[in-house]
Design a protein around this motif. Structure first.
Motif, PDB file in Angstrom:
ATOM      1  N   VAL A 151     -10.714  -6.681 -15.564  1.00  0.00           N
ATOM      2  CA  VAL A 151      -9.354  -6.761 -15.013  1.00  0.00           C
ATOM      3  C   VAL A 151      -9.152  -5.698 -13.944  1.00  0.00           C
ATOM      4  N   VAL A 152      -9.552  -4.468 -14.257  1.00  0.00           N
ATOM      5  CA  VAL A 152      -9.394  -3.366 -13.299  1.00  0.00           C
ATOM      6  C   VAL A 152     -10.285  -3.593 -12.084  1.00  0.00           C
ATOM      7  N   GLU A 153     -11.507  -4.079 -12.300  1.00  0.00           N
ATOM      8  CA  GLU A 153     -12.418  -4.346 -11.185  1.00  0.00           C
ATOM      9  C   GLU A 153     -11.824  -5.370 -10.220  1.00  0.00           C
ATOM     10  N   GLN A 154     -11.300  -6.463 -10.752  1.00  0.00           N
ATOM     11  CA  GLN A 154     -10.732  -7.500  -9.891  1.00  0.00           C
ATOM     12  C   GLN A 154      -9.545  -6.969  -9.094  1.00  0.00           C
ATOM     13  N   ARG A 155      -8.733  -6.135  -9.746  1.00  0.00           N
ATOM     14  CA  ARG A 155      -7.576  -5.568  -9.050  1.00  0.00           C
ATOM     15  C   ARG A 155      -8.031  -4.662  -7.902  1.00  0.00           C
ATOM     16  N   CYS A 156      -9.027  -3.829  -8.152  1.00  0.00           N
ATOM     17  CA  CYS A 156      -9.530  -2.936  -7.104  1.00  0.00           C
ATOM     18  C   CYS A 156     -10.105  -3.734  -5.932  1.00  0.00           C
ATOM     19  N   VAL A 157     -10.904  -4.757  -6.239  1.00  0.00           N
ATOM     20  CA  VAL A 157     -11.498  -5.578  -5.181  1.00  0.00           C
ATOM     21  C   VAL A 157     -10.412  -6.306  -4.398  1.00  0.00           C
ATOM     22  N   GLU A 158      -9.360  -6.727  -5.102  1.00  0.00           N
ATOM     23  CA  GLU A 158      -8.260  -7.413  -4.414  1.00  0.00           C
ATOM     24  C   GLU A 158      -7.561  -6.478  -3.426  1.00  0.00           C
ATOM     25  N   ILE A 159      -7.287  -5.249  -3.857  1.00  0.00           N
ATOM     26  CA  ILE A 159      -6.622  -4.279  -2.966  1.00  0.00           C
ATOM     27  C   ILE A 159      -7.484  -4.014  -1.736  1.00  0.00           C
ATOM     28  N   MET A 160      -8.773  -3.810  -1.949  1.00  0.00           N
ATOM     29  CA  MET A 160      -9.658  -3.523  -0.826  1.00  0.00           C
ATOM     30  C   MET A 160      -9.851  -4.753   0.045  1.00  0.00           C
TER      31      MET A 160
END
Length: 348
Positions: free
Chosen positions: A113-122
């Motif tokens: 979940v955290v990984e997807q959020r970080c990739v989305e922001i970037m």
């Protein structure tokens, strides 16, 4: 056998079968009357004993009796099955009108979940996601990133070696080296996420396998101001409107290098056990891409510059969900994962 005998046989069959209360007894009666050696079969065998119209009448009566006994057997079968179902319902106290129990819904792992959020922001900043192998070569994991064989960073990472030339990658920065090698001197803007491995002593906050995320941008005219702007934006997107600070650090593949801290959410900067009484939590390391790394892949350091940053997704997950230990997240304990599934992370 005469017609009168057939009629008596039919009445006897109907009475016996209708009075049955046990499925095994019903099967015995079915075999007795309709089985291969049953009374109906014997009656059919006696048809040849009659002649002319009597034979036709007798055969018609045999067929009628066979159909009647078959019907009675079927009705008794349905009745006994219904009675058995009613008994089970009464004994088990089951209400068949209640809705069925739905299977428990699955969910993404908290680290994912955290990984997807970080990739989305970037991704909103224009970074494209890239992937690389987890079994890496010595060159891409170390040498190409300005970490020669005698560099102390190799000892710090205490690597898992597969053979003399291959190892389990110790950081996702190895993908940065592969992307730069394929770019052939062109600008790149990439984010990488995945598993990494280090031969560390396993404790509450360290594991031999964990997740990392790296981002890097190489282009003409990039300065430290670009790095600071991106890093602060990422920190506030992930952690909210909290104070952010940069402090000097040292990494072999960036120069200058910095660590990015955010104000501890648990104590508001006052100091607590979660932040080791400092009031700050380190979330990422960053810096300008070292000129040796640029030259290694054919970039002119006088024309091109770049910056890179990265953080541990595993540790960030514990921060986002308010956990004090990292190890339980990877144990696969469904009780913890179900609790976390119902809890919103800071970055979501």
């Amino acid at each position: 056998m005469e017609v009168s005998e057939l009629e008596n046989m039919a009445r006897s069959a109907v009475e016996e079968i209708s009075a049955l209360t046990d499925a095994r007894e019903l099967e015995a009666q079915r075999v007795k009357w309709l089985g291969g050696k049953g009374l109906v079969r014997r009656a059919r065998a006696s048809i040849k004993e009659h002649q002319g119209e009597a034979r036709v009448a007798f055969a018609r009566e045999v067929n009628r009796i066979a159909e009647e006994i078959t019907r009675v057997v079927d009705e008794a079968t349905e009745r006994l099955a219904a009675e058995a179902t009613a008994r089970r319902i009464a004994e088990d106290w089951i209400d068949p009108s209640l809705p069925a129990t739905a299977p428990r819904r699955g969910a993404l792992h908290p680290v994912r979940v955290v990984e997807q959020r970080c990739v989305e922001i970037m991704g909103r900043l224009g970074f494209e996601q890239a992937e690389g192998p987890e079994v890496e070569t010595d060159y891409f994991n170390f040498d190409a990133l300005n970490i020669p064989r005698d560099h102390p960073a190799r000892d710090m990472q205490d690597t898992f070696w597969v053979d003399e030339q291959r190892l389990l990658r110790t950081h996702t920065t190895s993908v940065q080296a592969r992307v730069l090698a394929q770019a052939a001197g062109r600008p790149v803007k990439v984010v990488v996420a995945g598993r990494v491995y280090r031969n560390e002593a396993v404790d509450a906050t360290h594991l031999a396998m964990f997740h990392q995320l790296d981002g890097f941008w190489v282009d003409r005219g990039l300065t430290f101001a670009h790095l600071k702007g991106v890093a602060v934006h990422l920190a506030r997107e992930l952690y909210g409107d909290r104070r952010v600070r940069l402090k000097p650090k040292s990494y072999p593949y960036t120069e200058p290098s910095v660590g990015i801290d955010v104000e501890c959410a648990l104590c508001g900067g006052a100091g607590c056990s979660a932040c080791h009484e400092s009031g700050w939590v380190t979330i990422m390391g960053a810096g300008m891409v070292h000129r040796n790394v640029l030259q290694e892949f054919g970039y002119d350091p006088e024309v091109f510059s770049g910056f890179a940053f990265g953080w541990g997704l595993s540790r960030m997950t514990t921060q986002m969900y308010g956990l004090s230990k990292l190890r339980p997240v990877y144990r696969g304990d469904l009780r913890l994962l179900r609790v976390l599934d119902g809890r919103s992370a800071l970055c979501v």
